[in-house]
Design a protein around this motif. Sequence first.
Motif, PDB file in Angstrom:
ATOM      1  N   GLY A 489      15.363  65.621  52.032  1.00 37.24           N
ATOM      2  CA  GLY A 489      13.422  65.500  52.498  1.00 37.24           C
ATOM      3  C   GLY A 489      12.713  65.497  51.037  1.00 37.24           C
ATOM      4  O   GLY A 489      11.736  65.596  51.157  1.00 37.24           O
ATOM      5  N   ARG A 490      13.787  65.521  49.898  1.00 39.14           N
ATOM      6  CA  ARG A 490      13.147  65.176  48.963  1.00 39.14           C
ATOM      7  C   ARG A 490      12.363  63.773  48.482  1.00 39.14           C
ATOM      8  O   ARG A 490      11.776  63.250  47.756  1.00 39.14           O
ATOM      9  N   ARG A 491      12.485  63.146  49.651  1.00 40.70           N
ATOM     10  CA  ARG A 491      11.634  61.823  49.102  1.00 40.70           C
ATOM     11  C   ARG A 491      10.430  61.321  49.981  1.00 40.70           C
ATOM     12  O   ARG A 491      10.179  60.302  50.893  1.00 40.70           O
ATOM     13  N   ASP A 492      10.159  62.439  51.191  1.00 36.30           N
ATOM     14  CA  ASP A 492       8.863  62.830  51.944  1.00 36.30           C
ATOM     15  C   ASP A 492       8.268  62.325  51.945  1.00 36.30           C
ATOM     16  O   ASP A 492       7.162  61.427  52.493  1.00 36.30           O
ATOM     17  N   TYR A 493       7.374  62.056  49.933  1.00 37.23           N
ATOM     18  CA  TYR A 493       6.254  62.036  49.686  1.00 37.23           C
ATOM     19  C   TYR A 493       5.791  60.696  49.673  1.00 37.23           C
ATOM     20  O   TYR A 493       4.689  60.576  49.453  1.00 37.23           O
ATOM     21  N   TRP A 494       6.785  59.823  49.937  1.00 36.94           N
ATOM     22  CA  TRP A 494       6.620  58.389  49.399  1.00 36.94           C
ATOM     23  C   TRP A 494       5.457  57.480  50.625  1.00 36.94           C
ATOM     24  O   TRP A 494       4.661  56.980  50.976  1.00 36.94           O
ATOM     25  N   THR A 495       5.434  58.202  52.101  1.00 37.93           N
ATOM     26  CA  THR A 495       5.195  57.866  53.395  1.00 37.93           C
ATOM     27  C   THR A 495       3.300  59.107  53.234  1.00 37.93           C
ATOM     28  O   THR A 495       2.757  58.655  54.372  1.00 37.93           O
ATOM     29  N   GLU A 496       3.533  59.932  52.366  1.00 36.75           N
ATOM     30  CA  GLU A 496       2.042  60.715  52.766  1.00 36.75           C
ATOM     31  C   GLU A 496       1.093  59.877  52.467  1.00 36.75           C
ATOM     32  O   GLU A 496       0.575  58.902  51.645  1.00 36.75           O
ATOM     33  N   GLY A 497      -0.105  60.157  53.505  1.00 37.09           N
ATOM     34  CA  GLY A 497      -1.121  59.353  53.823  1.00 37.09           C
ATOM     35  C   GLY A 497      -1.290  57.566  54.680  1.00 37.09           C
ATOM     36  O   GLY A 497      -1.923  56.976  53.564  1.00 37.09           O
ATOM     37  N   LYS A 498       0.031  57.150  54.175  1.00 38.95           N
ATOM     38  CA  LYS A 498      -0.050  55.979  54.648  1.00 38.95           C
ATOM     39  C   LYS A 498       0.342  55.715  56.124  1.00 38.95           C
ATOM     40  O   LYS A 498       0.286  57.078  56.787  1.00 38.95           O
ATOM     41  N   SER A 499      -0.570  54.412  56.418  1.00 39.00           N
ATOM     42  CA  SER A 499      -0.012  54.322  58.353  1.00 39.00           C
ATOM     43  C   SER A 499       1.062  54.353  58.534  1.00 39.00           C
ATOM     44  O   SER A 499       1.821  53.530  57.400  1.00 39.00           O
ATOM     45  N   HIS A 500       1.079  53.964  59.666  1.00 42.30           N
ATOM     46  CA  HIS A 500       2.194  53.272  60.538  1.00 42.30           C
ATOM     47  C   HIS A 500       2.838  52.323  59.877  1.00 42.30           C
ATOM     48  O   HIS A 500       4.000  51.781  59.722  1.00 42.30           O
ATOM     49  N   GLU A 501       1.684  51.126  60.148  1.00 41.42           N
ATOM     50  CA  GLU A 501       1.972  49.627  59.748  1.00 41.42           C
ATOM     51  C   GLU A 501       2.890  49.708  58.003  1.00 41.42           C
ATOM     52  O   GLU A 501       3.624  49.041  57.469  1.00 41.42           O
ATOM     53  N   GLU A 502       1.353  50.856  56.994  1.00 39.21           N
ATOM     54  CA  GLU A 502       2.386  51.066  55.389  1.00 39.21           C
ATOM     55  C   GLU A 502       4.474  51.237  55.886  1.00 39.21           C
ATOM     56  O   GLU A 502       4.432  50.857  54.839  1.00 39.21           O
ATOM     57  N   ILE A 503       4.026  52.723  56.316  1.00 34.88           N
ATOM     58  CA  ILE A 503       4.882  52.662  56.354  1.00 34.88           C
ATOM     59  C   ILE A 503       6.123  51.719  56.389  1.00 34.88           C
ATOM     60  O   ILE A 503       7.289  51.809  55.745  1.00 34.88           O
ATOM     61  N   GLU A 504       6.613  51.111  57.324  1.00 31.18           N
ATOM     62  CA  GLU A 504       7.176  50.142  57.834  1.00 31.18           C
ATOM     63  C   GLU A 504       6.983  48.987  56.813  1.00 31.18           C
ATOM     64  O   GLU A 504       8.420  48.516  56.788  1.00 31.18           O
ATOM     65  N   LEU A 505       6.173  48.510  56.042  1.00 31.04           N
ATOM     66  CA  LEU A 505       6.611  47.691  55.053  1.00 31.04           C
ATOM     67  C   LEU A 505       6.758  48.139  53.820  1.00 31.04           C
ATOM     68  O   LEU A 505       7.833  46.708  52.929  1.00 31.04           O
ATOM     69  N   LEU A 506       7.114  49.606  54.071  1.00 26.39           N
ATOM     70  CA  LEU A 506       8.231  49.984  52.983  1.00 26.39           C
ATOM     71  C   LEU A 506       9.777  49.226  53.082  1.00 26.39           C
ATOM     72  O   LEU A 506      10.577  49.586  51.918  1.00 26.39           O
ATOM     73  N   GLY A 507       9.866  49.001  54.484  1.00 22.45           N
ATOM     74  CA  GLY A 507      11.754  48.642  54.712  1.00 22.45           C
ATOM     75  C   GLY A 507      12.709  49.872  54.030  1.00 22.45           C
ATOM     76  O   GLY A 507      12.586  50.477  53.998  1.00 22.45           O
ATOM     77  N   ASP A 508      13.644  49.207  53.100  1.00 23.86           N
ATOM     78  CA  ASP A 508      15.053  50.082  52.641  1.00 23.86           C
ATOM     79  C   ASP A 508      13.833  50.763  51.721  1.00 23.86           C
ATOM     80  O   ASP A 508      14.491  52.087  51.534  1.00 23.86           O
ATOM     81  N   ARG A 509      13.058  50.855  51.560  1.00 26.54           N
ATOM     82  CA  ARG A 509      12.476  52.263  50.941  1.00 26.54           C
ATOM     83  C   ARG A 509      11.817  53.341  51.713  1.00 26.54           C
ATOM     84  O   ARG A 509      10.872  54.130  50.789  1.00 26.54           O
ATOM     85  N   ARG A 510      11.272  53.061  52.886  1.00 23.48           N
ATOM     86  CA  ARG A 510      11.125  54.276  53.741  1.00 23.48           C
ATOM     87  C   ARG A 510      12.008  55.350  53.075  1.00 23.48           C
ATOM     88  O   ARG A 510      13.144  55.274  53.326  1.00 23.48           O
ATOM     89  N   PRO A 511      11.546  56.322  53.477  1.00 23.34           N
ATOM     90  CA  PRO A 511      12.069  57.904  53.367  1.00 23.34           C
ATOM     91  C   PRO A 511      13.700  57.829  54.420  1.00 23.34           C
ATOM     92  O   PRO A 511      14.597  58.617  54.551  1.00 23.34           O
ATOM     93  N   ASP A 512      13.389  57.556  55.700  1.00 21.04           N
ATOM     94  CA  ASP A 512      14.521  57.738  56.568  1.00 21.04           C
ATOM     95  C   ASP A 512      15.225  56.157  56.780  1.00 21.04           C
ATOM     96  O   ASP A 512      16.386  56.369  57.577  1.00 21.04           O
ATOM     97  N   PHE A 513      15.269  55.783  56.134  1.00 20.64           N
ATOM     98  CA  PHE A 513      16.405  54.530  55.363  1.00 20.64           C
ATOM     99  C   PHE A 513      17.153  55.100  54.876  1.00 20.64           C
ATOM    100  O   PHE A 513      16.954  55.426  53.720  1.00 20.64           O
ATOM    101  N   ILE A 514      18.350  54.901  55.584  1.00 24.11           N
ATOM    102  CA  ILE A 514      19.869  55.638  55.012  1.00 24.11           C
ATOM    103  C   ILE A 514      20.741  54.218  54.707  1.00 24.11           C
ATOM    104  O   ILE A 514      21.299  53.856  54.958  1.00 24.11           O
TER     105      ILE A 514
END
Length: 517
Positions: A489-514
Amino acid sequence: MSAHSEESALKDKELKAEHADDAPPTYAKDEYTAFQGLPPDPDAGCSEEEKAAIDKRLLRKLDWKLIPWLSLLYLMSFLDRTNIGNAKIAGLTSKPPAGIGLSGPEYNISLTVFFISYALFEPLTNVLLKRLKPSIFLPMIMFFWGLCMTCMGLVTNYSGLVAVRFFLGLCEAGLFPGVNYYLSCWYKRSEFGIRAAIFFSAAALAGSFGGLLAYALEKMDGLGSKPGWAWIFIIEGLATIVISVASIWMVHDFPDDAKFLSEADRIRVIRRLKMDKQSSAEHEDFKMDYFWSTCKDYKTWMYSLIYMGADMPLYAFSLFLPTIISSLGTFSTVQAQLLTIPPYACAAAMTIFVGWMADRTKQRGIWNIGVSVLGIVGFIMLLSGNSAGVRYAGVYLGAMGIYPCISNTISWGSNNFEGVYRRGVAIGIFIGWGNLNGVVSSNIYIATDAPAYRIGHGIVLAYLVLFLFGGSTVQTLILRAENKKRLAGRRDYWTEGKSHEEIELLGDRRPDFIYTV
């Protein structure tokens, strides 16, 4: 949430982090059903067994529609770029009228120019592939490289050969990165490795088949007043042109536009990729941000480093194997051509085995590390062996230690980039950089170093140790450390304040992408 629940959740995260190295994690089923943007399930009313059977049929359908023909295209591509090695021992470098009178440096330069144009144009080709569609782009470039190949059989001097080799590299630049990117848009990450391996095994088969074909075509010596080496180029070039025309109907477009898919199958393909944390099957508009973000990503350059550690040895091996074998003893041209066949056959089998095992274990880095050791041992035997038998055995180990790492590295890199254009640009960059090292391959086996070729073998060995083995080890450790942080959970802050569309655009930089390690 109660104190007990919070404590339980914390323990779960710590447990996941502790076992991150053991195997890539799986995601809970309800996590996917809650995933926004997932297309409606066309099999919603089916049981789990029925869904599994439908998925198996779909996968079999994709395999038969995509893999055999694409493998044939790559077989022709690799055959056309490396058959100059067979033509050399068939008389290409001899004085006219038997050959075109090439000196040792001139022959090496004719090899080098191919890699310059090939590498420079590769990073751009995946963008063109996406914009023009595979059914247009792949047959088009194949037609033009077949034309270049045919012209190689008509050259009469050094300058003509160099010019044709330059344009051959330009035209072939789009196939290998394009098809690997294309396949990654059809299969889940855990399914891609074996498909990429089967596709790339065509390169090893091309080496094996090339020796046999060159042996047969040399017998056309004198036909039409042309030497045997010229017929190697002409016949293989004309065959390429015929296959390129057939490819207009045999190459299919991306999942969102492929004609052979029913609407239900199209949804199934897109659903299974999105459930695998991928969105590459869907339409995405090109933005320069994707290009620059990929260039700034350390993974792009780590995979470039690893790939060049396999690619430079690959080209050195494939371009000079007939010459290396000729140097082992008093073999005739025919014997040298035929002795190239068994090592390539072993390399093809090893490539498929490694692709299959990497998919099953969901581990790619460790397979690169282990297999590269075979190549290292093989080139130590070539470098230090005193007998022809020991050195020929080293050829087998060298082939089996190099070829599997090409497709495995591409699968590994493809698994760890998400987004249509990010993945396409990344594959283009690290394959392009690896192929630029073909310039090195073309100039390390020099005539004055025959028959031991210690300089050539030594440089290949250095690439295997430093870049393939060393780079794979470092990348594996880095990715495992990053996975631990994400699972804790040490990368969860990367998605704070972002909409679903913005989170999906993170691609492999999403915290849940392993990452695949």
